[in-house]
Design a protein around this motif. Structure first.
Motif, PDB file in Angstrom:
ATOM      1  N   ILE A 129       0.851  -1.192   0.000  1.00 61.04           N
ATOM      2  CA  ILE A 129       0.000   0.000   0.000  1.00 61.04           C
ATOM      3  C   ILE A 129       0.888   1.243   0.000  1.00 61.04           C
ATOM      4  O   ILE A 129       2.076   1.155   0.322  1.00 61.04           O
ATOM      5  N   PRO A 130       0.339   2.397  -0.360  1.00 65.15           N
ATOM      6  CA  PRO A 130       1.143   3.618  -0.339  1.00 65.15           C
ATOM      7  C   PRO A 130       1.619   3.940   1.077  1.00 65.15           C
ATOM      8  O   PRO A 130       0.848   3.832   2.039  1.00 65.15           O
ATOM      9  N   LYS A 131       2.884   4.288   1.181  1.00 63.03           N
ATOM     10  CA  LYS A 131       3.395   4.679   2.503  1.00 63.03           C
ATOM     11  C   LYS A 131       2.980   6.119   2.774  1.00 63.03           C
ATOM     12  O   LYS A 131       2.835   6.923   1.859  1.00 63.03           O
ATOM     13  N   MET A 132       2.801   6.405   4.027  1.00 61.44           N
ATOM     14  CA  MET A 132       2.312   7.716   4.437  1.00 61.44           C
ATOM     15  C   MET A 132       3.399   8.541   5.123  1.00 61.44           C
ATOM     16  O   MET A 132       3.104   9.481   5.861  1.00 61.44           O
ATOM     17  N   VAL A 133       4.651   8.195   4.861  1.00 60.58           N
ATOM     18  CA  VAL A 133       5.786   8.927   5.420  1.00 60.58           C
ATOM     19  C   VAL A 133       6.822   9.145   4.323  1.00 60.58           C
ATOM     20  O   VAL A 133       6.943   8.323   3.411  1.00 60.58           O
ATOM     21  N   PRO A 134       7.569  10.242   4.391  1.00 58.12           N
ATOM     22  CA  PRO A 134       8.596  10.504   3.379  1.00 58.12           C
ATOM     23  C   PRO A 134       9.913   9.810   3.725  1.00 58.12           C
ATOM     24  O   PRO A 134      10.896  10.455   4.080  1.00 58.12           O
ATOM     25  N   ASN A 135       9.940   8.491   3.625  1.00 58.30           N
ATOM     26  CA  ASN A 135      11.128   7.725   3.983  1.00 58.30           C
ATOM     27  C   ASN A 135      11.377   6.698   2.883  1.00 58.30           C
ATOM     28  O   ASN A 135      10.548   5.816   2.654  1.00 58.30           O
ATOM     29  N   GLU A 136      12.524   6.794   2.229  1.00 56.76           N
ATOM     30  CA  GLU A 136      12.861   5.872   1.136  1.00 56.76           C
ATOM     31  C   GLU A 136      13.211   4.472   1.627  1.00 56.76           C
ATOM     32  O   GLU A 136      13.267   3.534   0.841  1.00 56.76           O
ATOM     33  N   ASN A 137      13.437   4.313   2.925  1.00 59.61           N
ATOM     34  CA  ASN A 137      13.865   3.028   3.478  1.00 59.61           C
ATOM     35  C   ASN A 137      12.720   2.222   4.090  1.00 59.61           C
ATOM     36  O   ASN A 137      12.960   1.365   4.929  1.00 59.61           O
ATOM     37  N   ILE A 138      11.502   2.508   3.664  1.00 56.55           N
ATOM     38  CA  ILE A 138      10.350   1.803   4.238  1.00 56.55           C
ATOM     39  C   ILE A 138       9.344   1.447   3.148  1.00 56.55           C
ATOM     40  O   ILE A 138       9.162   2.186   2.187  1.00 56.55           O
ATOM     41  N   VAL A 139       8.723   0.288   3.313  1.00 55.93           N
ATOM     42  CA  VAL A 139       7.622  -0.144   2.447  1.00 55.93           C
ATOM     43  C   VAL A 139       6.485  -0.553   3.365  1.00 55.93           C
ATOM     44  O   VAL A 139       6.697  -1.247   4.360  1.00 55.93           O
ATOM     45  N   TRP A 140       5.285  -0.113   3.035  1.00 57.17           N
ATOM     46  CA  TRP A 140       4.096  -0.462   3.816  1.00 57.17           C
ATOM     47  C   TRP A 140       3.335  -1.570   3.108  1.00 57.17           C
ATOM     48  O   TRP A 140       3.047  -1.486   1.908  1.00 57.17           O
ATOM     49  N   LEU A 141       2.994  -2.598   3.866  1.00 52.52           N
ATOM     50  CA  LEU A 141       2.191  -3.713   3.384  1.00 52.52           C
ATOM     51  C   LEU A 141       0.974  -3.843   4.288  1.00 52.52           C
ATOM     52  O   LEU A 141       1.000  -3.372   5.429  1.00 52.52           O
ATOM     53  N   GLN A 142      -0.094  -4.481   3.784  1.00 50.88           N
ATOM     54  CA  GLN A 142      -1.301  -4.611   4.602  1.00 50.88           C
ATOM     55  C   GLN A 142      -1.964  -5.962   4.389  1.00 50.88           C
ATOM     56  O   GLN A 142      -2.194  -6.401   3.262  1.00 50.88           O
ATOM     57  N   LEU A 143      -2.284  -6.605   5.509  1.00 49.19           N
ATOM     58  CA  LEU A 143      -2.988  -7.887   5.503  1.00 49.19           C
ATOM     59  C   LEU A 143      -4.488  -7.669   5.287  1.00 49.19           C
ATOM     60  O   LEU A 143      -4.987  -6.558   5.491  1.00 49.19           O
ATOM     61  N   PRO A 144      -5.240  -8.709   4.911  1.00 51.33           N
ATOM     62  CA  PRO A 144      -6.687  -8.563   4.762  1.00 51.33           C
ATOM     63  C   PRO A 144      -7.369  -8.067   6.042  1.00 51.33           C
ATOM     64  O   PRO A 144      -8.406  -7.414   5.984  1.00 51.33           O
ATOM     65  N   SER A 145      -6.769  -8.337   7.201  1.00 51.83           N
ATOM     66  CA  SER A 145      -7.326  -7.879   8.481  1.00 51.83           C
ATOM     67  C   SER A 145      -7.131  -6.384   8.688  1.00 51.83           C
ATOM     68  O   SER A 145      -7.606  -5.836   9.673  1.00 51.83           O
ATOM     69  N   LYS A 146      -6.410  -5.742   7.783  1.00 53.14           N
ATOM     70  CA  LYS A 146      -6.052  -4.317   7.814  1.00 53.14           C
ATOM     71  C   LYS A 146      -4.825  -4.027   8.682  1.00 53.14           C
ATOM     72  O   LYS A 146      -4.376  -2.903   8.751  1.00 53.14           O
ATOM     73  N   VAL A 147      -4.291  -5.038   9.367  1.00 55.56           N
ATOM     74  CA  VAL A 147      -3.038  -4.846  10.101  1.00 55.56           C
ATOM     75  C   VAL A 147      -1.931  -4.639   9.070  1.00 55.56           C
ATOM     76  O   VAL A 147      -1.856  -5.359   8.074  1.00 55.56           O
ATOM     77  N   MET A 148      -1.098  -3.646   9.315  1.00 53.99           N
ATOM     78  CA  MET A 148      -0.012  -3.340   8.392  1.00 53.99           C
ATOM     79  C   MET A 148       1.309  -3.935   8.872  1.00 53.99           C
ATOM     80  O   MET A 148       1.537  -4.081  10.068  1.00 53.99           O
ATOM     81  N   VAL A 149       2.155  -4.274   7.895  1.00 58.83           N
ATOM     82  CA  VAL A 149       3.525  -4.699   8.145  1.00 58.83           C
ATOM     83  C   VAL A 149       4.412  -3.676   7.451  1.00 58.83           C
ATOM     84  O   VAL A 149       4.309  -3.484   6.242  1.00 58.83           O
TER      85      VAL A 149
END
Length: 127
Positions: free
Chosen positions: A39-59
């Motif tokens: 999913i789109p990350k909501m922070v300006p950090n090149e060293n992070i990727v946001w992922l999201q499970l069907p439960s909506k919990v993010m990794v």
């Protein structure tokens, strides 16, 4: 059974953060093999990727020098079919470090991600 307390009104886990050495190596593992939606990350950090499970919990995978996370730190994913998940690991030649059944009947399998972080697949808990 222990009595429930009101506490601070926590509702559920929003996200977990996991350190990885290389986003280029780890994102395909978590996104493509495990199937966690990027999913789109909501922070300006090149060293992070946001992922999201069907439960909506993010990794959140964060590229960091302190990797892998020290044992026994790990992330546990509840899966629909543990036997199929285990078969998928073996087909990818991912070694299973430990597996078994807990006192409540919950089955589990431990393995390592591409960075050596401990990961668990499990069935629903008996709680």
């Amino acid at each position: 059974m222990a009595a429930q307390t009101k506490g601070l009104g926590l509702v559920h886990v929003n996200h977990v953060v996991y350190p990885v050495r290389s986003l280029a190596a780890s994102v395909p593992f978590y996104r493509d093999f495990l199937g966690i939606k990027e999913i789109p990350k909501m922070v300006p950090n090149e060293n992070i990727v946001w992922l999201q499970l069907p439960s909506k919990v993010m990794v959140h995978l964060i590229e960091h020098k302190n990797c892998p996370a020290p044992d026994p730190v790990h992330i546990a994913f509840e899966v629909e079919d543990l036997d199929a998940a285990e078969k998928g690991l073996l087909e990818r030649k991912i070694a299973i470090e430990n597996k078994g059944v807990r006192k409540d009947g919950q089955r589990y399998v431990f393995f390592r991600d591409p960075d050596g972080n401990r990961v668990e697949f499990c069935t629903p808990s008996g709680f």
